[in-house]
Design a protein around this motif. Sequence first.
Motif: not given
Length: 193
Positions: A96-103, A33-40, A81-85, A49-54
């Motif tokens: 238990g699913r593997p999770a990845l943050l790209e930040i 699972w890849l996190s989708v960051s929020a950005t301004t 600004r960028y952030g991880t929900p 929107d919602g796929v690459h970033y919020h």
Amino acid sequence: MTGRSRLTVLAGPTAVGKGTLAAYVREHHPQVWLSVSATTRRPRPGEVDGVHYHFVDDQRFDEMVRDGALLEWAVVHGRARYGTPRAPVEEVLATGRPALLEIDLQGARQVRASMPDAFFVFLMPPSWDELVRRLVGRGTEDEAERAARLDTARVELAAAEEFDVSIVNDDVRRAAEELVSWMGSPVPPTNRD
């Protein structure tokens, strides 16, 4: 998989290919699972929107910060600004699913403070010249923004030893497979040991 999984944090300098590597993982390793960051910042051509970033405005981002809805956030390159929900990350880890943050580096440091058991991976360019070539080649920033990003990249490269492992992004497929392999390791050796 059962039980809580360990979060993996991928960071590195601008134009090193973090997004390209994450896209490869998304396509070839759907179990991650890849996190989708929020950005301004404004969307680049082709970003959804919602796929690459919020993509959010400043007011919404301020609300997310105030409400503690972000695991980490930062002003990047002195501009957007960028952030991880937080909630989606915690929900996925609980399954238990593997999770990845790209930040970015600032975000990785914040995650380390709040989730020290996470696994931290630094993505390195094959060389400085290649990093510059990639940044100029993508053509998404003007000269002033490129200069700001390269200044930031010099600082970020010096932080590689703060991470558990470093991966050189000389080939996207190879680097992505190395990343996924590390994610599956029970207790990988670290640069911090």
